[in-house]
Design a protein around this motif. Structure first.
Motif, PDB file in Angstrom:
ATOM      1  N   LEU A 448      16.198   7.392 -12.257  1.00  0.00           N
ATOM      2  CA  LEU A 448      16.326   7.509 -10.805  1.00  0.00           C
ATOM      3  C   LEU A 448      15.019   7.996 -10.187  1.00  0.00           C
ATOM      4  N   LEU A 449      14.409   9.019 -10.777  1.00  0.00           N
ATOM      5  CA  LEU A 449      13.163   9.564 -10.230  1.00  0.00           C
ATOM      6  C   LEU A 449      12.037   8.537 -10.299  1.00  0.00           C
ATOM      7  N   VAL A 450      11.969   7.783 -11.400  1.00  0.00           N
ATOM      8  CA  VAL A 450      10.920   6.772 -11.541  1.00  0.00           C
ATOM      9  C   VAL A 450      11.116   5.651 -10.527  1.00  0.00           C
ATOM     10  N   VAL A 451      12.360   5.167 -10.400  1.00  0.00           N
ATOM     11  CA  VAL A 451      12.643   4.084  -9.454  1.00  0.00           C
ATOM     12  C   VAL A 451      12.348   4.542  -8.029  1.00  0.00           C
ATOM     13  N   ARG A 452      12.752   5.757  -7.703  1.00  0.00           N
ATOM     14  CA  ARG A 452      12.517   6.272  -6.352  1.00  0.00           C
ATOM     15  C   ARG A 452      11.022   6.366  -6.065  1.00  0.00           C
ATOM     16  N   GLN A 453      10.257   6.857  -7.033  1.00  0.00           N
ATOM     17  CA  GLN A 453       8.821   6.970  -6.833  1.00  0.00           C
ATOM     18  C   GLN A 453       8.151   5.600  -6.725  1.00  0.00           C
ATOM     19  N   GLN A 454       8.644   4.648  -7.516  1.00  0.00           N
ATOM     20  CA  GLN A 454       8.079   3.300  -7.466  1.00  0.00           C
ATOM     21  C   GLN A 454       8.380   2.620  -6.140  1.00  0.00           C
ATOM     22  N   VAL A 455       9.616   2.751  -5.659  1.00  0.00           N
ATOM     23  CA  VAL A 455       9.977   2.171  -4.363  1.00  0.00           C
ATOM     24  C   VAL A 455       9.162   2.819  -3.251  1.00  0.00           C
ATOM     25  N   LEU A 458       5.717   1.366  -3.404  1.00  0.00           N
ATOM     26  CA  LEU A 458       5.662  -0.005  -2.894  1.00  0.00           C
ATOM     27  C   LEU A 458       5.686  -0.048  -1.373  1.00  0.00           C
ATOM     28  N   THR A 459       6.510   0.814  -0.785  1.00  0.00           N
ATOM     29  CA  THR A 459       6.682   0.770   0.665  1.00  0.00           C
ATOM     30  C   THR A 459       5.578   1.502   1.425  1.00  0.00           C
ATOM     31  N   HIS A 460       4.828   2.346   0.750  1.00  0.00           N
ATOM     32  CA  HIS A 460       3.799   3.127   1.448  1.00  0.00           C
ATOM     33  C   HIS A 460       2.379   2.805   0.993  1.00  0.00           C
ATOM     34  N   LYS A 461       2.233   1.957  -0.022  1.00  0.00           N
ATOM     35  CA  LYS A 461       0.889   1.619  -0.487  1.00  0.00           C
ATOM     36  C   LYS A 461       0.117   0.883   0.603  1.00  0.00           C
ATOM     37  N   ASP A 462      -1.161   1.165   0.684  1.00  0.00           N
ATOM     38  CA  ASP A 462      -2.033   0.460   1.625  1.00  0.00           C
ATOM     39  C   ASP A 462      -2.126  -0.998   1.205  1.00  0.00           C
ATOM     40  N   GLU A 618       0.878 -11.371  -1.111  1.00  0.00           N
ATOM     41  CA  GLU A 618       2.179 -11.444  -1.769  1.00  0.00           C
ATOM     42  C   GLU A 618       2.721 -10.036  -1.950  1.00  0.00           C
ATOM     43  N   SER A 619       3.957  -9.937  -2.437  1.00  0.00           N
ATOM     44  CA  SER A 619       4.520  -8.618  -2.711  1.00  0.00           C
ATOM     45  C   SER A 619       3.751  -7.964  -3.848  1.00  0.00           C
ATOM     46  N   LEU A 620       3.968  -6.668  -4.031  1.00  0.00           N
ATOM     47  CA  LEU A 620       3.246  -5.916  -5.055  1.00  0.00           C
ATOM     48  C   LEU A 620       3.778  -6.175  -6.455  1.00  0.00           C
ATOM     49  N   HIS A 621       4.711  -7.110  -6.580  1.00  0.00           N
ATOM     50  CA  HIS A 621       5.093  -7.577  -7.916  1.00  0.00           C
ATOM     51  C   HIS A 621       3.965  -8.403  -8.521  1.00  0.00           C
ATOM     52  N   HIS A 622       3.084  -8.937  -7.655  1.00  0.00           N
ATOM     53  CA  HIS A 622       2.024  -9.840  -8.096  1.00  0.00           C
ATOM     54  C   HIS A 622       0.657  -9.170  -7.926  1.00  0.00           C
ATOM     55  N   SER A 623      -0.223  -9.442  -8.871  1.00  0.00           N
ATOM     56  CA  SER A 623      -1.572  -8.890  -8.778  1.00  0.00           C
ATOM     57  C   SER A 623      -2.399  -9.703  -7.783  1.00  0.00           C
ATOM     58  N   LEU A 624      -3.492  -9.113  -7.324  1.00  0.00           N
ATOM     59  CA  LEU A 624      -4.368  -9.793  -6.370  1.00  0.00           C
ATOM     60  C   LEU A 624      -5.011 -11.007  -7.015  1.00  0.00           C
ATOM     61  N   GLY A 625      -4.987 -12.124  -6.299  1.00  0.00           N
ATOM     62  CA  GLY A 625      -5.674 -13.323  -6.743  1.00  0.00           C
ATOM     63  C   GLY A 625      -6.730 -13.713  -5.728  1.00  0.00           C
ATOM     64  N   ALA A 770       2.979  -5.548 -10.797  1.00  0.00           N
ATOM     65  CA  ALA A 770       1.525  -5.572 -10.974  1.00  0.00           C
ATOM     66  C   ALA A 770       0.911  -4.247 -10.547  1.00  0.00           C
ATOM     67  N   TYR A 771       1.548  -3.591  -9.588  1.00  0.00           N
ATOM     68  CA  TYR A 771       1.068  -2.297  -9.098  1.00  0.00           C
ATOM     69  C   TYR A 771       2.206  -1.297  -9.269  1.00  0.00           C
ATOM     70  N   ARG A 772       1.956  -0.280 -10.058  1.00  0.00           N
ATOM     71  CA  ARG A 772       3.034   0.636 -10.406  1.00  0.00           C
ATOM     72  C   ARG A 772       2.515   2.055 -10.556  1.00  0.00           C
ATOM     73  N   ILE A 773       3.433   2.962 -10.506  1.00  0.00           N
ATOM     74  CA  ILE A 773       3.099   4.376 -10.658  1.00  0.00           C
ATOM     75  C   ILE A 773       2.908   4.697 -12.135  1.00  0.00           C
ATOM     76  N   ASP A 774       2.324   5.841 -12.406  1.00  0.00           N
ATOM     77  CA  ASP A 774       2.292   6.397 -13.756  1.00  0.00           C
ATOM     78  C   ASP A 774       3.449   7.375 -13.876  1.00  0.00           C
ATOM     79  N   ILE A 775       4.145   7.321 -14.992  1.00  0.00           N
ATOM     80  CA  ILE A 775       5.249   8.257 -15.212  1.00  0.00           C
ATOM     81  C   ILE A 775       4.662   9.644 -15.459  1.00  0.00           C
ATOM     82  N   GLN A 776       5.063  10.599 -14.640  1.00  0.00           N
ATOM     83  CA  GLN A 776       4.491  11.951 -14.679  1.00  0.00           C
ATOM     84  C   GLN A 776       5.402  12.908 -15.451  1.00  0.00           C
TER      85      GLN A 776
END
Length: 814
Positions: A448-455, A458-462, A618-625, A770-776
């Protein structure tokens, strides 16, 4: 005998209400939650299996082999391939172009905006492939003059109540052009079951195309094409035949070497189409694995509670069982008695769980945003199987405690010598089960904590542009009036800027893409995305210029004309591209070795006159091309972006609607806020977060209930010890600590066991991004602290009650 066992079981439950309540409540919650979860799993796995020829239906996909050995999959294939194969191979029975989309249908004259509905667009060949039950009208023959529309029964009831819709002509509210498309309603069919990726309220039928999209010179365009093979056809063998035939047919050297086709079973399309961003209804097989695991773990925790409490309570029944054995009871009779008690608990639990399950189904359907095709209660065989599973589970769960309790020597028990009794040796098992419960709960809590941090990430990344106060209008044919409309729009109150560009934010696709030889890596190819936009694009989106300049209409070379290149030969086209300017992103410049602006890029052409800060198209599921932005004075087939003044969004929308009706009075205006579009890209993750929140809370609650039952038992077993300690001066805090320490130790062991398991599982989950947090480390610490606090609160409450009890009562002889 059974009657006596049931009476004894009922009396035991009534006598110890705390034990009975905890067991029944735990089983009820565990069974109901498990039933709901597996209803969803069964529903997800049932997609498209209801078609009568489901085993013979396949969707055709196309793959392009890249120089690095990777394949780029495309869901659109030429209809002409079907014509060629049908002429050459007897295995081919039918094929059809089948797509789904939304339609805005105007039912009455006063219905200006129309009614939104999901529609299957198909040619009439689909009628021989997909079985629809006709209620009125007729599916064939095709009636010329209009596109034929087949509506479902529920759609007819909603919009044609009390009248016969057959023969009526309705029109859509066009979004592409000013001209409406007319539809003749030819039939009403029974509702299409919701468990299909072709979920729709109607079917728009056309005549089959002529197959001109496949020539020996190469493939032109394509669509979603489905094949119906004759029964018994081996799909793998036929796939090889398709590719062999195509290599012999095509004279295009690139396609001969790099293009392959594969047959995807119709029943796999829903769960195995991650590569298809345009598919409206789709699931994910990994979600099925997660749900199945969670459902099984919930039931496991409930059963662990039952076993643990049964073993603990066995200590109170040693003398009872010893007396019964001395009076002649055989071991199998004692086992039968305890299993009967187990069955009674499960019967009551499943009865209450069914009621809770029935109440939960509407909530689940609301959460999923669609009806379930079936439930465990709607099918007698499935319901019977559910009861059989619960019956088997009750036997298996009750068997071990029953066997242990019935196996001691009555003489030792009646003398109080039970130290060597097998029941006394179950303490280690009980501790292991508690550790297992909390290990599962902590793993889900970490998830839950990992999913919450990842979401949140995703929603706040520049994302490289300003998404706030930005409107997006879908693909339109601007009929040459786009630039004028945009200019007038920027004069309206609340609107700061606007731009027409070939970039679909909904699925991230750009107006044009292609594959080129990599400028820096010999023998390797690279995909390039091109956004063709007007000269206000960068300013409207708020891109940050890092080097060079922006595209400007004042520079003649900054304007790109796609249609001019279509009439040029290869040499002229390359020469034209070499004179054109473009904008590139910073990562594109690094990938392609662009070190200075204004110089044509090797193997590509297009001079990069400016380098922008990276932005995510594209969404952050995909890396920059690699992304190139090409300037066009007045794009005609593109999307519209509108920058509104913060705080004046409502006024801006009103201005947009008013001006739209002046320029395009008969066309649909479907404007969405960019923030809403981007949020929908992560809707699946947000739902997973909600699920983990619910399930982690449920698992911790069940685990706490189990611990509560055990501490009640421990306090009862040590009541005289506690009384003596109090008489000898022990404090309440000391007694609470005495009773709590062992349980807290077990939870701490669970934290140690759960941490590597949770780390491995969530790292696997994060691989999809493609863009994800590090598990802390703090995520594991936080989950552990929550688990310890819940266990401590549960234990302390009962421990304090035991500690403050009057020692006179506890020391009084029975």
């Amino acid at each position: 005998m059974i009657k006596n066992h049931l009476k004894a079981a009922w009396r035991t439950m009534v006598k110890d209400k705390t034990y009975a309540t905890i067991n029944i409540l735990g089983l009820t919650i565990g069974l109901a939650a498990c039933m709901l979860v597996f209803t969803v799993v069964i529903d997800e796995l049932s997609y498209d299996k209801f078609w009568s020829r489901a085993g013979d239906l396949y969707k055709v996909n196309m793959s392009d082999k890249m120089a690095d050995g990777l394949y780029k999959k495309n869901v659109y294939t030429p209809v002409g391939l079907g014509y060629g194969l049908k002429e050459s191979f007897p295995e081919m029975e039918h094929f059809s172009s089948i797509n789904t989309n939304e339609l805005q249908l105007r039912i009455g004259d006063d219905d200006q905006d129309g009614i939104r509905l999901n529609v299957i667009n198909a040619d009439t060949n689909a009628l021989a492939m997909l079985n629809f039950q006709v209620l009125s009208g007729q599916l064939v023959p095709f009636v010329a003059g209009h596109q034929n529309l087949v509506i479902t029964e529920s759609f007819r009831k909603r919009h044609f109540e009390g009248e016969d819709p057959i023969g009526k002509v309705v029109e859509d509210v066009p979004s592409w052009s000013n001209k409406s498309q007319s539809y003749l309603i030819t039939a009403v069919i029974k509702d299409i079951p919701p468990n299909t990726h072709l979920r729709a309220d109607a079917i728009a039928l056309t005549k089959p195309s002529d197959g001109g999209d496949l020539t020996k010179a190469g493939i032109r365009g394509g669509t979603s094409v489905y094949y119906l093979l004759k029964p018994g056809t081996d799909a793998r063998v036929f796939t090889n035949k398709i590719n062999t035939w195509f290599r012999d047919f095509t004279e295009n050297p690139t396609e001969k070497k790099g293009v392959t086709f594969d047959l995807q079973p119709m029943t796999d399309v829903y769960l195995h189409s991650d590569f298809n961003g345009r598919q409206q209804v789709k699931g994910n097989i990994r979600t099925i694995y997660i749900l199945s695991g969670v459902g099984g773990l919930l039931l496991l925790i409930a059963c662990i509670n039952f076993v643990n409490l049964s073993l603990a309570r066995a200590m109170k029944r040693l003398k009872e069982t010893g007396v019964r054995k001395i009076l002649g009871a055989e071991r199998k009779q004692l086992v039968a008695q305890f299993i009967t008690e187990s069955l009674l608990f499960f019967v009551i639990g499943i009865g209450l769980a069914i009621g809770l399950y029935a109440l939960g189904i509407p909530v689940v359907e609301s959460f999923l945003s669609h009806d379930l095709a079936g439930t465990l209660l709607s099918s007698l065989p499935v319901f019977a199987l559910t009861l059989l599973v619960v019956f088997t589970l009750s036997i298996a769960t009750g068997a071990y405690p029953a066997w242990i309790v019935s196996g001691f020597k009555p003489a030792n028990t009646l003398r109080g010598k039970v130290g060597q009794n097998p029941v006394m040796n179950t303490a280690g098992l009980r501790k292991a089960l508690v550790v297992t419960q909390f290990t599962i709960s902590i793993v889900v809590l970490v998830a839950l904590l990992v999913v919450r941090q990842q979401v949140d990430y995703l929603t706040h990344k520049d994302i490289g542009y300003n998404k706030e106060s930005l409107l997006h209008i879908g693909l339109r044919n601007w009929e040459g009036k786009g630039e004028t409309f945009k200019t007038e729009l920027t004069k309206q109150p609340g609107i700061e800027a606007a731009s027409i560009a070939g970039w679909n934010l909904v699925n991230g696709s750009t107006g044009m893409s292609g594959t080129i030889d990599h400028p820096l890596k010999e023998g390797e190819k690279i995909d390039i995305n091109y956004i063709i936009a007007d000269f206000d694009f960068a300013q409207t989106l708020g891109f940050e210029l890092q080097e060079g300049r922006l595209l400007d209409a004042a520079y003649g070379t900054d304007a790109y004309d796609l249609y001019a290149t279509m009439g040029m030969d290869k040499e002229e086209g390359e020469q034209y591209k070499n004179t054109r300017s473009s904008l590139v992103t910073a990562s594109t410049a690094r990938m392609l070795g662009i070190k200075e602006t204004g110089v044509p890029i090797p193997k590509l052409g297009y001079s990069a006159v400016g380098i922008l800060k990276d932005f995510h198209h594209e969404s952050l599921h995909h890396s920059l091309g690699p992304v190139f932005i090409l300037g066009q004075q007045n794009p005609n087939y593109a999307y519209l972006f509108i920058r509104t003044t913060p705080g004046m969004e409502q006024q801006a929308q009103q201005s947009l609607v008013k001006l739209w009706k002046e320029f395009y009075p008969n066309r649909l205006l479907d404007a969405q806020w960019v923030t809403d579009i981007l949020d929908k890209q992560y809707e699946a993750e947000q739902k997973q977060q909600a699920l983990f929140s619910f399930f982690s809370g449920l698992m911790l609650f069940l685990s706490a209930m189990g611990v509560f039952g055990l501490i009640v038992h421990a306090a009862q077993q040590r009541v005289k010890e506690i009384g003596i300690r109090k008489v000898l001066g022990a404090s309440v805090a000391g007694i609470v600590r005495l009773l709590s320490t062992d349980f807290v130790k077990l939870v701490l062991i669970a934290v140690v066991v759960a941490s590597p398991v949770a780390w491995w599982i969530m790292n696997k989950w994060l691989e999809d991004f493609a863009y994800r947090i590090d598990i802390q480390w703090w995520m594991f610490a936080a989950a552990g602290v929550v688990a310890v606090l819940i266990a401590l609160a549960t234990v302390s409450w009962q421990a304090i009650r035991a500690a403050i009890a009057n020692p006179v009562d506890s020391l009084r002889d029975e």
